[in-house]
Write an enzyme that holds these catalytic residues in place. Sequence first.
Site, mmCIF file in Angstrom:
data_model
loop_
_atom_site.group_PDB
_atom_site.id
_atom_site.type_symbol
_atom_site.label_atom_id
_atom_site.label_comp_id
_atom_site.label_asym_id
_atom_site.label_seq_id
_atom_site.Cartn_x
_atom_site.Cartn_y
_atom_site.Cartn_z
ATOM 1 N N HIS A 157 20.132 125.556 27.244
ATOM 2 C CA HIS A 157 21.594 125.669 27.328
ATOM 3 C C HIS A 157 22.042 127.093 26.996
ATOM 4 O O HIS A 157 21.306 127.859 26.385
ATOM 5 C CB HIS A 157 22.263 124.701 26.345
ATOM 6 C CG HIS A 157 22.261 123.282 26.816
ATOM 7 N ND1 HIS A 157 21.199 122.440 26.612
ATOM 8 C CD2 HIS A 157 23.193 122.561 27.497
ATOM 9 C CE1 HIS A 157 21.473 121.249 27.138
ATOM 10 N NE2 HIS A 157 22.676 121.302 27.690
ATOM 11 N N LYS A 161 25.926 127.088 22.468
ATOM 12 C CA LYS A 161 25.782 125.670 22.083
ATOM 13 C C LYS A 161 25.378 125.568 20.611
ATOM 14 O O LYS A 161 24.477 126.276 20.163
ATOM 15 C CB LYS A 161 24.746 124.977 22.989
ATOM 16 C CG LYS A 161 24.649 123.480 22.722
ATOM 17 C CD LYS A 161 23.960 122.739 23.849
ATOM 18 C CE LYS A 161 23.788 121.265 23.553
ATOM 19 N NZ LYS A 161 25.074 120.553 23.358
HETATM 20 N N1 LIG Z 1 28.669 114.560 27.537
HETATM 21 C C1 LIG Z 1 28.703 115.579 28.415
HETATM 22 O O1 LIG Z 1 28.578 115.374 29.650
HETATM 23 C C2 LIG Z 1 28.943 116.952 27.904
HETATM 24 C C3 LIG Z 1 29.102 117.152 26.563
HETATM 25 N N2 LIG Z 1 29.393 118.381 26.086
HETATM 26 C C4 LIG Z 1 29.658 118.470 24.658
HETATM 27 O O2 LIG Z 1 31.046 118.683 24.464
HETATM 28 C C5 LIG Z 1 31.254 119.398 23.256
HETATM 29 C C6 LIG Z 1 32.130 120.625 23.519
HETATM 30 O O3 LIG Z 1 31.439 121.557 24.311
HETATM 31 P P1 LIG Z 1 32.109 122.940 24.741
HETATM 32 O O4 LIG Z 1 33.394 122.692 25.450
HETATM 33 O O5 LIG Z 1 31.045 123.715 25.408
HETATM 34 O O6 LIG Z 1 32.409 123.575 23.290
HETATM 35 P P2 LIG Z 1 33.587 124.556 22.862
HETATM 36 O O7 LIG Z 1 33.229 125.080 21.503
HETATM 37 O O8 LIG Z 1 33.863 125.534 23.962
HETATM 38 O O9 LIG Z 1 34.863 123.593 22.745
HETATM 39 C C7 LIG Z 1 35.130 122.735 21.671
HETATM 40 C C8 LIG Z 1 36.621 122.813 21.427
HETATM 41 O O10 LIG Z 1 37.007 121.826 20.466
HETATM 42 C C9 LIG Z 1 37.941 122.454 19.603
HETATM 43 N N3 LIG Z 1 38.113 121.761 18.347
HETATM 44 C C10 LIG Z 1 37.458 121.926 17.161
HETATM 45 N N4 LIG Z 1 37.997 121.125 16.215
HETATM 46 C C11 LIG Z 1 38.993 120.432 16.814
HETATM 47 C C12 LIG Z 1 39.952 119.468 16.348
HETATM 48 N N5 LIG Z 1 39.965 119.057 15.072
HETATM 49 N N6 LIG Z 1 40.843 118.977 17.231
HETATM 50 C C13 LIG Z 1 40.863 119.397 18.504
HETATM 51 N N7 LIG Z 1 40.021 120.336 19.001
HETATM 52 C C14 LIG Z 1 39.089 120.836 18.160
HETATM 53 C C15 LIG Z 1 37.374 123.854 19.431
HETATM 54 O O11 LIG Z 1 38.355 124.711 18.868
HETATM 55 P P3 LIG Z 1 37.874 125.982 17.972
HETATM 56 O O12 LIG Z 1 37.084 126.838 18.899
HETATM 57 O O13 LIG Z 1 39.175 126.578 17.548
HETATM 58 O O14 LIG Z 1 37.069 125.415 16.848
HETATM 59 C C16 LIG Z 1 37.039 124.190 20.870
HETATM 60 O O15 LIG Z 1 38.171 124.657 21.574
HETATM 61 C C17 LIG Z 1 29.866 119.708 22.713
HETATM 62 O O16 LIG Z 1 29.509 118.726 21.764
HETATM 63 C C18 LIG Z 1 28.973 119.607 23.946
HETATM 64 O O17 LIG Z 1 27.646 119.330 23.651
HETATM 65 C C19 LIG Z 1 29.522 119.462 26.896
HETATM 66 C C20 LIG Z 1 29.351 119.322 28.238
HETATM 67 C C21 LIG Z 1 29.047 118.063 28.862
HETATM 68 O O1 LIG Z 2 26.958 121.846 25.220
HETATM 69 C C1 LIG Z 2 26.821 121.778 26.464
HETATM 70 O O2 LIG Z 2 27.114 122.719 27.208
HETATM 71 C C2 LIG Z 2 26.299 120.529 27.035
HETATM 72 N N1 LIG Z 2 26.145 119.527 26.226
HETATM 73 C C3 LIG Z 2 25.690 118.228 26.565
HETATM 74 C C4 LIG Z 2 24.393 117.942 25.817
HETATM 75 O O3 LIG Z 2 24.316 118.236 24.607
HETATM 76 O O4 LIG Z 2 23.480 117.390 26.408
HETATM 77 C C5 LIG Z 2 25.631 117.979 28.042
HETATM 78 C C6 LIG Z 2 25.278 119.167 28.883
HETATM 79 O O5 LIG Z 2 23.905 119.352 28.862
HETATM 80 C C7 LIG Z 2 26.044 120.422 28.480
#
Ligand SMILES: NC(=O)C1=CN([C@@H]2O[C@H](COP(=O)(O)OP(=O)(O)OC[C@H]3O[C@@H](n4cnc5c(N)ncnc54)[C@H](OP(=O)(O)O)[C@@H]3O)[C@@H](O)[C@H]2O)C=CC1
Ligand SMILES: O=C(O)C1=N[C@H](C(=O)O)C[C@H](O)C1
Length: 270
Positions: A157, A161
Amino acid sequence: MADMRLIVAGAGGRMGRTLTRVISETPGAVLVGALEAPGSELLGKDAGVLAGLPANDVKLSADLWSMSAAADGILDFTVPAATIANVAIAAERGLVHVIGTTGLSQSDDAVIRSVTNRAIVVKSGNMSLGVNLLAALVKRVAQSLDESFDIEILEMHHKSKIDAPSGTALMLGEAAAAGRKIALEQHSARGRDGLTGARRAGDIGFASLRGGTAAGDHSVIFAGPSERITLSHHAEDRALFAQGALKAALWAHGKKPGMYSMTDVLGLND
Ligand SMILES: NC(=O)C1=CN([C@@H]2O[C@H](COP(=O)(O)OP(=O)(O)OC[C@H]3O[C@@H](n4cnc5c(N)ncnc54)[C@H](OP(=O)(O)O)[C@@H]3O)[C@@H](O)[C@H]2O)C=CC1
Ligand SMILES: O=C(O)C1=N[C@H](C(=O)O)C[C@H](O)C1
């Protein structure tokens, strides 16, 4: 039928911005709220502009209770503490809660399960069709091979991450363990380093790479005597996950309370 009114949690994040964009392209869905962390410098900013779209007049706020009064669902790709804080409000309001957040602990999972008698939760470590098909294939192959084939899961990744192994890697590990009819927690080899000793027969190994902008690569390797089978998935754009999350929300709208997975959404149950 009226459009499904959705909140994006973590609206300033990578997935949050992508979700805002995908909602704007999805018939039957409309963005009504954008949640960000208390104290975030993005509070008050326009969610559309943050996503590279024209302004949509949905301003980022940290007040989920207020914004959820007129919403049907929440797409939650944040951090474990935020997701757990959102669970109670989503249940109280009767929202569909699509949880993509990874890195959740066993006790976090227990909290989520505790509300599913009144909440509609769809949770998956990966919302893409390809990975969910891959998991079904992994289970099938693991069923056919005995312990002379070692199972290793490799993921890569982007450098930002924060959790490892990825939620997807763990999901694929669960699929392999289910195929073998073993419990993953008793047969998991994570974080090898130093003088580890030889590999324990029957373990499922995990290795994590981080770097660049990789959206998510996963391989499951079945390494046997004189041959290896590798099953892989490569995500090229995180819109893939956002489209899966939208599909899940629209599918779950009007369903009975309970815990659902992408396998249910995509109709991939055995
Ligand atoms: N299941 C799936 O298909 C996928 C899952 N994911 C998962 O999604 C999650 C997010 O990934 P990603 O977008 O890359 O990460 P990012 O760090 O870009 O985004 C997370 C966001 O959540 C915000 N946040 C933190 N605390 C809070 C709160 N209390 N209330 C609301 N928002 C909050 C962060 O703000 P701040 O930066 O200010 O802390 C940030 O803007 C990860 O766990 C990732 O593994 C990602 C892609 C696909
Ligand atoms: O953090 C990410 O970017 C992603 N998180 C998910 C994971 O932990 O598997 C899904 C995807 O791979 C992207």
